[in-house]
Design a protein around this motif. Structure first.
Motif, PDB file in Angstrom:
ATOM      1  N   VAL A 176       0.833  -1.207   0.000  1.00 27.70           N
ATOM      2  CA  VAL A 176       0.000   0.000   0.000  1.00 27.70           C
ATOM      3  C   VAL A 176       0.864   1.252   0.000  1.00 27.70           C
ATOM      4  O   VAL A 176       1.950   1.267   0.595  1.00 27.70           O
ATOM      5  N   HIS A 177       0.397   2.274  -0.705  1.00 29.08           N
ATOM      6  CA  HIS A 177       0.971   3.623  -0.626  1.00 29.08           C
ATOM      7  C   HIS A 177      -0.195   4.585  -0.436  1.00 29.08           C
ATOM      8  O   HIS A 177      -1.191   4.480  -1.162  1.00 29.08           O
ATOM      9  N   THR A 178      -0.070   5.494   0.523  1.00 29.95           N
ATOM     10  CA  THR A 178      -1.201   6.382   0.815  1.00 29.95           C
ATOM     11  C   THR A 178      -0.885   7.846   0.516  1.00 29.95           C
ATOM     12  O   THR A 178       0.252   8.296   0.683  1.00 29.95           O
ATOM     13  N   TRP A 179      -1.895   8.561   0.076  1.00 28.63           N
ATOM     14  CA  TRP A 179      -1.864  10.012  -0.111  1.00 28.63           C
ATOM     15  C   TRP A 179      -3.017  10.574   0.729  1.00 28.63           C
ATOM     16  O   TRP A 179      -4.106  10.834   0.190  1.00 28.63           O
ATOM     17  N   PRO A 180      -2.797  10.715   2.052  1.00 22.05           N
ATOM     18  CA  PRO A 180      -3.912  11.131   2.922  1.00 22.05           C
ATOM     19  C   PRO A 180      -4.496  12.481   2.531  1.00 22.05           C
ATOM     20  O   PRO A 180      -5.700  12.705   2.686  1.00 22.05           O
ATOM     21  N   GLU A 181      -3.643  13.375   1.997  1.00 23.16           N
ATOM     22  CA  GLU A 181      -4.129  14.710   1.620  1.00 23.16           C
ATOM     23  C   GLU A 181      -5.193  14.629   0.530  1.00 23.16           C
ATOM     24  O   GLU A 181      -5.976  15.564   0.351  1.00 23.16           O
ATOM     25  N   ASP A 182      -5.206  13.526  -0.209  1.00 24.28           N
ATOM     26  CA  ASP A 182      -6.196  13.337  -1.272  1.00 24.28           C
ATOM     27  C   ASP A 182      -7.209  12.243  -0.938  1.00 24.28           C
ATOM     28  O   ASP A 182      -8.057  11.914  -1.775  1.00 24.28           O
TER      29      ASP A 182
END
Lengths: 129, 129
Positions: B70-76
């Motif tokens: 998994v890779h996350t982009w919490p801002e999006d």
């Protein structure tokens, strides 16, 4: 909240008719994989490689640009690799060339996907739920 | 040397409009990810999760059946996941459902590929070299 045009390129690469000696044990597989990461200008964050009994390797390199991961089937001369890269720093094509040479693969089958594209029809994904 | 009909299923899943709180830090993201692995009957081999500054997570669970990553982009509110599973033990659909609920994603876009298929036309891959 999704504001980016996409979230990078995901390459799925099947290496066929490799030299089995390069795929049996963590040592050679990891060395080839780290070389591919370095030569493609990836920014290494961490790596983990696991030895299967009696032979076969699973390994991952987490990079700032996302990841490279490999699973090997030395008995078949087969290695499944995926390279997920976000941004312009890393050159995945270089990584694929280094791996193909390192594994002495006669063939590399490459599929590329753009992650998180808003135009589902082009991205080929099915929306679930 | 390739003797198997294929080398498993590779799911690329884009989770959209997630609850950003589930994606910012290793703690919650790893907990949801480990739950997905367990409930889908994966055989855990090892896991590694990395915290990005100030927020965002990259994490991998290596499993006997291959991997979840998994890779996350919490801002999006965006998370890119891939699940590669070989054999019949693990149910990737269960993992996807657990992740969708855990991330409170409004949408999951799923692409599935069969790895190492001999019929290139169907697999959609380009042979390089």
């Amino acid at each position: 909240m999704t504001t980016k045009p996409d979230y990078g390129q995901h390459y799925l690469v099947d290496f066929r008719r490799c030299d089995p000696e390069t795929l049996r044990f963590v040592g050679p597989t990891r060395e080839i994989f780290l070389r591919a990461a370095r030569e493609s200008k990836a920014t290494l964050v961490g790596d983990d490689f696991y030895q299967f009994d009696p032979e076969g390797v699973s390994g991952v390199i987490l990079i700032a640009e996302s990841h490279l991961i490999v699973h090997t089937w030395p008995e078949d001369g087969f290695a499944a690799v995926d390279i997920f890269t976000f941004g312009d720093e890393m050159d995945a094509e270089v990584a694929i060339a280094v791996l193909k040479a390192g594994f002495r693969a006669e063939e590399a089958v490459v599929r590329v996907h753009t992650r998180g594209r808003l135009d589902e029809a082009e991205s080929g994904g099915a929306i679930v739920g």
